[in-house]
Scaffold this motif. Structure first.
Motif, PDB file in Angstrom:
ATOM      1  N   LEU A 411       0.826  -1.207   0.000  1.00  0.00           N
ATOM      2  CA  LEU A 411       0.000   0.000   0.000  1.00  0.00           C
ATOM      3  C   LEU A 411       0.862   1.260   0.000  1.00  0.00           C
ATOM      4  O   LEU A 411       0.529   2.248  -0.670  1.00  0.00           O
ATOM      5  CB  LEU A 411      -0.923  -0.001   1.212  1.00  0.00           C
ATOM      6  N   ILE A 412       1.964   1.239   0.726  1.00  0.00           N
ATOM      7  CA  ILE A 412       2.885   2.373   0.719  1.00  0.00           C
ATOM      8  C   ILE A 412       3.430   2.600  -0.680  1.00  0.00           C
ATOM      9  O   ILE A 412       3.532   3.743  -1.158  1.00  0.00           O
ATOM     10  CB  ILE A 412       4.024   2.139   1.727  1.00  0.00           C
ATOM     11  N   GLY A 413       3.767   1.517  -1.389  1.00  0.00           N
ATOM     12  CA  GLY A 413       4.244   1.642  -2.767  1.00  0.00           C
ATOM     13  C   GLY A 413       3.200   2.279  -3.666  1.00  0.00           C
ATOM     14  O   GLY A 413       3.522   3.150  -4.491  1.00  0.00           O
ATOM     15  N   HIS A 414       1.935   1.880  -3.540  1.00  0.00           N
ATOM     16  CA  HIS A 414       0.861   2.481  -4.335  1.00  0.00           C
ATOM     17  C   HIS A 414       0.701   3.967  -3.999  1.00  0.00           C
ATOM     18  O   HIS A 414       0.499   4.795  -4.893  1.00  0.00           O
ATOM     19  CB  HIS A 414      -0.459   1.751  -4.083  1.00  0.00           C
ATOM     20  N   ALA A 415       0.783   4.304  -2.706  1.00  0.00           N
ATOM     21  CA  ALA A 415       0.642   5.701  -2.297  1.00  0.00           C
ATOM     22  C   ALA A 415       1.767   6.560  -2.867  1.00  0.00           C
ATOM     23  O   ALA A 415       1.544   7.687  -3.334  1.00  0.00           O
ATOM     24  CB  ALA A 415       0.612   5.799  -0.780  1.00  0.00           C
ATOM     25  N   LYS A 416       2.988   6.043  -2.854  1.00  0.00           N
ATOM     26  CA  LYS A 416       4.108   6.783  -3.436  1.00  0.00           C
ATOM     27  C   LYS A 416       3.886   7.022  -4.924  1.00  0.00           C
ATOM     28  O   LYS A 416       4.164   8.121  -5.446  1.00  0.00           O
ATOM     29  CB  LYS A 416       5.413   5.998  -3.232  1.00  0.00           C
ATOM     30  N   ARG A 417       3.376   5.999  -5.597  1.00  0.00           N
ATOM     31  CA  ARG A 417       3.138   6.134  -7.041  1.00  0.00           C
ATOM     32  C   ARG A 417       2.100   7.214  -7.326  1.00  0.00           C
ATOM     33  O   ARG A 417       2.248   8.023  -8.260  1.00  0.00           O
ATOM     34  CB  ARG A 417       2.678   4.773  -7.580  1.00  0.00           C
ATOM     35  N   ILE A 418       1.048   7.282  -6.536  1.00  0.00           N
ATOM     36  CA  ILE A 418       0.011   8.299  -6.723  1.00  0.00           C
ATOM     37  C   ILE A 418       0.584   9.697  -6.485  1.00  0.00           C
ATOM     38  O   ILE A 418       0.333  10.627  -7.260  1.00  0.00           O
ATOM     39  CB  ILE A 418      -1.169   8.028  -5.765  1.00  0.00           C
ATOM     40  N   LEU A 419       1.369   9.849  -5.418  1.00  0.00           N
ATOM     41  CA  LEU A 419       1.934  11.161  -5.114  1.00  0.00           C
ATOM     42  C   LEU A 419       2.923  11.610  -6.181  1.00  0.00           C
ATOM     43  O   LEU A 419       2.956  12.796  -6.554  1.00  0.00           O
ATOM     44  CB  LEU A 419       2.608  11.126  -3.737  1.00  0.00           C
ATOM     45  N   ARG A 420       3.722  10.684  -6.688  1.00  0.00           N
ATOM     46  CA  ARG A 420       4.648  11.062  -7.761  1.00  0.00           C
ATOM     47  C   ARG A 420       3.888  11.484  -9.013  1.00  0.00           C
ATOM     48  O   ARG A 420       4.256  12.442  -9.689  1.00  0.00           O
ATOM     49  CB  ARG A 420       5.610   9.908  -8.060  1.00  0.00           C
ATOM     50  N   GLU A 421       2.809  10.767  -9.328  1.00  0.00           N
ATOM     51  CA  GLU A 421       1.982  11.135 -10.476  1.00  0.00           C
ATOM     52  C   GLU A 421       1.345  12.502 -10.275  1.00  0.00           C
ATOM     53  O   GLU A 421       1.130  13.249 -11.237  1.00  0.00           O
ATOM     54  CB  GLU A 421       0.893  10.070 -10.695  1.00  0.00           C
ATOM     55  N   ALA A 422       1.065  12.843  -9.011  1.00  0.00           N
ATOM     56  CA  ALA A 422       0.467  14.142  -8.715  1.00  0.00           C
ATOM     57  C   ALA A 422       1.485  15.274  -8.735  1.00  0.00           C
ATOM     58  O   ALA A 422       1.103  16.449  -8.629  1.00  0.00           O
ATOM     59  CB  ALA A 422      -0.207  14.093  -7.343  1.00  0.00           C
ATOM     60  N   GLY A 423       2.777  14.943  -8.876  1.00  0.00           N
ATOM     61  CA  GLY A 423       3.801  15.974  -8.981  1.00  0.00           C
ATOM     62  C   GLY A 423       4.729  16.099  -7.798  1.00  0.00           C
ATOM     63  O   GLY A 423       5.527  17.041  -7.734  1.00  0.00           O
ATOM     64  N   ALA A 424       4.685  15.170  -6.855  1.00  0.00           N
ATOM     65  CA  ALA A 424       5.567  15.243  -5.691  1.00  0.00           C
ATOM     66  C   ALA A 424       7.020  15.064  -6.115  1.00  0.00           C
ATOM     67  O   ALA A 424       7.334  14.199  -6.943  1.00  0.00           O
ATOM     68  CB  ALA A 424       5.185  14.185  -4.665  1.00  0.00           C
ATOM     69  N   ARG A 425       7.910  15.883  -5.544  1.00  0.00           N
ATOM     70  CA  ARG A 425       9.340  15.794  -5.845  1.00  0.00           C
ATOM     71  C   ARG A 425       9.964  14.572  -5.168  1.00  0.00           C
ATOM     72  O   ARG A 425      10.841  13.923  -5.733  1.00  0.00           O
ATOM     73  CB  ARG A 425      10.049  17.069  -5.376  1.00  0.00           C
ATOM     74  N   PHE A 426       9.525  14.304  -3.948  1.00  0.00           N
ATOM     75  CA  PHE A 426       9.990  13.118  -3.235  1.00  0.00           C
ATOM     76  C   PHE A 426       8.938  12.763  -2.182  1.00  0.00           C
ATOM     77  O   PHE A 426       8.014  13.539  -1.912  1.00  0.00           O
ATOM     78  CB  PHE A 426      11.363  13.345  -2.590  1.00  0.00           C
ATOM     79  N   THR A 427       9.090  11.577  -1.583  1.00  0.00           N
ATOM     80  CA  THR A 427       8.128  11.122  -0.584  1.00  0.00           C
ATOM     81  C   THR A 427       8.838  10.713   0.703  1.00  0.00           C
ATOM     82  O   THR A 427      10.014  10.313   0.676  1.00  0.00           O
ATOM     83  CB  THR A 427       7.295   9.926  -1.095  1.00  0.00           C
ATOM     84  N   VAL A 428       8.124  10.825   1.797  1.00  0.00           N
ATOM     85  CA  VAL A 428       8.627  10.440   3.116  1.00  0.00           C
ATOM     86  C   VAL A 428       7.554   9.599   3.789  1.00  0.00           C
ATOM     87  O   VAL A 428       6.375   9.961   3.781  1.00  0.00           O
ATOM     88  CB  VAL A 428       8.945  11.676   3.985  1.00  0.00           C
ATOM     89  N   VAL A 429       7.948   8.471   4.376  1.00  0.00           N
ATOM     90  CA  VAL A 429       7.001   7.577   5.055  1.00  0.00           C
ATOM     91  C   VAL A 429       7.139   7.752   6.557  1.00  0.00           C
ATOM     92  O   VAL A 429       8.249   7.715   7.107  1.00  0.00           O
ATOM     93  CB  VAL A 429       7.258   6.102   4.683  1.00  0.00           C
ATOM     94  N   HIS A 430       6.004   7.944   7.213  1.00  0.00           N
ATOM     95  CA  HIS A 430       5.978   8.100   8.658  1.00  0.00           C
ATOM     96  C   HIS A 430       5.073   7.028   9.257  1.00  0.00           C
ATOM     97  O   HIS A 430       3.878   6.958   8.950  1.00  0.00           O
ATOM     98  CB  HIS A 430       5.452   9.487   9.040  1.00  0.00           C
ATOM     99  N   GLY A 431       5.617   6.161  10.094  1.00  0.00           N
ATOM    100  CA  GLY A 431       4.825   5.132  10.741  1.00  0.00           C
ATOM    101  C   GLY A 431       3.933   5.705  11.832  1.00  0.00           C
ATOM    102  O   GLY A 431       4.280   6.699  12.472  1.00  0.00           O
ATOM    103  N   ILE A 432       2.787   5.077  12.043  1.00  0.00           N
ATOM    104  CA  ILE A 432       1.843   5.517  13.074  1.00  0.00           C
ATOM    105  C   ILE A 432       1.814   4.478  14.180  1.00  0.00           C
ATOM    106  O   ILE A 432       1.556   3.299  13.930  1.00  0.00           O
ATOM    107  CB  ILE A 432       0.436   5.712  12.485  1.00  0.00           C
ATOM    108  N   GLU A 433       2.067   4.928  15.401  1.00  0.00           N
ATOM    109  CA  GLU A 433       2.151   4.012  16.529  1.00  0.00           C
ATOM    110  C   GLU A 433       1.019   4.204  17.537  1.00  0.00           C
ATOM    111  O   GLU A 433       1.039   3.632  18.619  1.00  0.00           O
ATOM    112  CB  GLU A 433       3.500   4.185  17.245  1.00  0.00           C
TER     113      GLU A 433
END
Length: 523
Positions: A411-433
């Motif tokens: 799911l994180i991979g899919h989210a990164k792909r969507i954000l890159r398609e939307a024009g994001a320069r880079f992505t950062v993943v933050h875990g939720i605890e």
């Protein structure tokens, strides 16, 4: 005074079962550990973020042990519970979530004692009580419904349009997140002003239909009694009945006791087993060894995409778009508002400015993956170290399975792909605890050896004790659980009302159907 019902907790489970009982003519006492959350301009400020308010407390801290580390966690204590600070997402579990899935269930023996059709009328009632705004017809996973949503959703923000368009270009089907937010003024409350301070904040305009705004005030006008700042410390039983609810006043420290024909536990997925274990009630239940076990919490993470300029320049509310295309693979993706205000209030001073600068130019996608119920993941108590109220120390042990991590990674991979398609320069993943989606520690089920509750939410071994919060849900599914907790509490309340020969409650039906919400105005 002896009550018809004592409801412990004012969250989704407690407030909804109280709604049924009050409307059935029962004398109801609601006991809430926290106080009321003030509403006004201060909610928009730096100290309005929920995690830095006095309503997120460490006065009875939870000791958490995960695979990576040990840490102390607080709890939300306020009238309305966590609903006051949630983002309003109000999903129904899907039909398939109530069916057996060996890949999810594993050896946990988790099983719903009901089907989606049993809960559907109560989903409908909960949506109307919360005036949920949504759309139908686009989400292929959406279950059948008997009535439309109470409102249509508001227009998309700039960042939501950007995410929706990018998803569509990738061949996905963006859908609207159903939200418990009012887009027209009603009674003494205002309409949504699209301020962007919703998820993680108490609504300053009182347009978010949290329980302290939309449900509990009406119950008080109808005669329910609410005791705030009151900590339940023990349930006393005699034979097969709970006879006394013992409490401590948080402010004065005085001890009080209450009695009722029935007791409804809605203290929350961690606090409910805490109270049961502290009271020794696990010894009365044929599934007592599983009280506190099979804790689920979703395998959540946020993927932030950094853009060259603000993706949401008007700072509108932008938790609007969801991607459900991957639901059958184990979860979903939802847009969320980057917590710029929380970063300014919560992070160490040296990190506040750079973090806020990053989040101002970010768009966030939350991934929600259903996690497996596992016996190892549990709430337990340490009687050798009581807190200031005399309750034993609460311990939580949890770690995700390899299967949970694999689904989250996809799911994180899919989210990164969507954000890159939307024009994001880079992505950062933050875990939720956090434990905001915690479920399952006193679950319903078919097997009385592994499920502390029967299909009516009754605690096995005691005739007059019911559990109505998230701890009753045997699986976490792949969407936000609040609406399912609410619907299940309405269902349990209706069954109790029928069995007590009280008049059947009538679902609340006076909220208007807002098909064309007025244009939103900025504050």
């Amino acid at each position: 005074m002896s009550w018809d019902a004592i409801v412990i907790g004012s969250g989704f489970g407690g407030a909804m079962v109280a709604h049924v009982l009050v409307n059935a003519g029962h004398r109801v006492l609601m006991v809430e550990r926290g106080g009321w959350v003030g509403r006004g301009p201060d909610n928009w400020g730096a100290r309005g973020a929920g995690l830095v308010t006095p309503h997120y407390t460490m006065d009875a801290a939870v000791h958490v042990q995960s695979r990576e580390k040990h840490y102390q966690a607080g709890a939300w204590n306020c009238v309305g519970g966590q609903s006051v600070f949630y983002g309003g997402a109000s999903y129904r579990f899907r039909q398939s979530d109530f069916e057996h899935h060996a890949d999810v269930v594993g050896d946990s023996n988790a099983a719903w004692p009901i089907r989606y059709s049993d809960l559907e009328p109560f989903y409908a009632e909960a949506e109307w009580l919360l005036a949920v705004a949504g759309e139908t017809g686009r989400d292929s996973t959406e279950p059948p419904r008997s009535i439309p949503y109470a409102q249509r959703p508001a227009p998309l923000s700039a960042s939501a349009r950007r995410i929706a368009e990018a998803s569509a270009r990738l061949g996905l089907t963006p859908t609207r997140i159903p939200l418990a937010i009012s887009y027209a003024a009603q009674e003494e409350r205002g309409a949504c002003v699209a301020c962007g301070k919703c998820d993680g904040y108490a609504c300053a305009a009182e347009a978010k239909n949290d329980l302290a705004t939309a449900v509990i005030p009406r119950l008080l006008r109808q005669g329910m009694t609410l005791r705030t700042n009151t900590v339940c410390v023990r349930l006393v039983h005699s034979g097969s009945r709970v006879t006394t609810v013992e409490c401590v006043n948080r402010v004065t420290g005085t001890h009080e006791s209450f009695t009722a024909r029935r007791v409804f536990l809605g203290a929350g997925t961690l606090a409910t087993p805490h109270l049961l274990l502290a009271s020794g009630l696990d010894a009365l239940n044929p599934a007592g060894a599983t009280v506190g076990r099979y804790l689920t919490r979703h395998r959540n993470a946020v993927v932030f995409g950094a853009f060259a300029s603000r993706p949401n320049p008007e700072q509108d509310f932008d938790k609007q778009i969801a991607i459900m295309d991957f639901y059958r693979d184990g979860g979903c993706i939802q847009q969320m508002t980057p917590p710029e205000g929380l970063a300014r209030a919560y992070l160490p001073r040296v990190l506040r400015a750079p973090a806020a600068m990053f989040l101002a130019r970010a768009s966030g996608l939350l991934i929600i993956a259903e996690d497996q119920p596992r016996h190892h993941n549990a709430v337990t108590i340490d009687r050798s170290r009581p807190d200031r109220y005399g309750l034993p120390r609460l311990l939580v042990r949890h770690q995700y399975s390899a299967r949970d991590e694999a689904i989250a990674s996809r799911l994180i991979g899919h989210a990164k792909r969507i954000l890159r398609e939307a024009g994001a320069r880079f992505t950062v993943v933050h875990g939720i605890e956090t434990f905001s989606h915690a479920l399952g520690t006193v679950r319903m089920g078919l097997d009385d050896r592994t499920s502390p509750l029967d299909g009516e939410g009754r605690y096995r071994g005691l005739d007059n004790l019911f559990v109505v919060d998230g701890s009753a849900l045997p699986r976490s599914a792949g969407v936000n659980p609040s609406l399912t907790i609410a619907a299940n509490a309405l269902r349990i309340g209706a069954r109790v009302a029928r069995s007590s020969l009280s008049p059947l409650h009538r679902p609340f039906r006076t909220l208007p159907v807002w098909h064309n919400p007025p244009a939103l105005t900025k504050r």
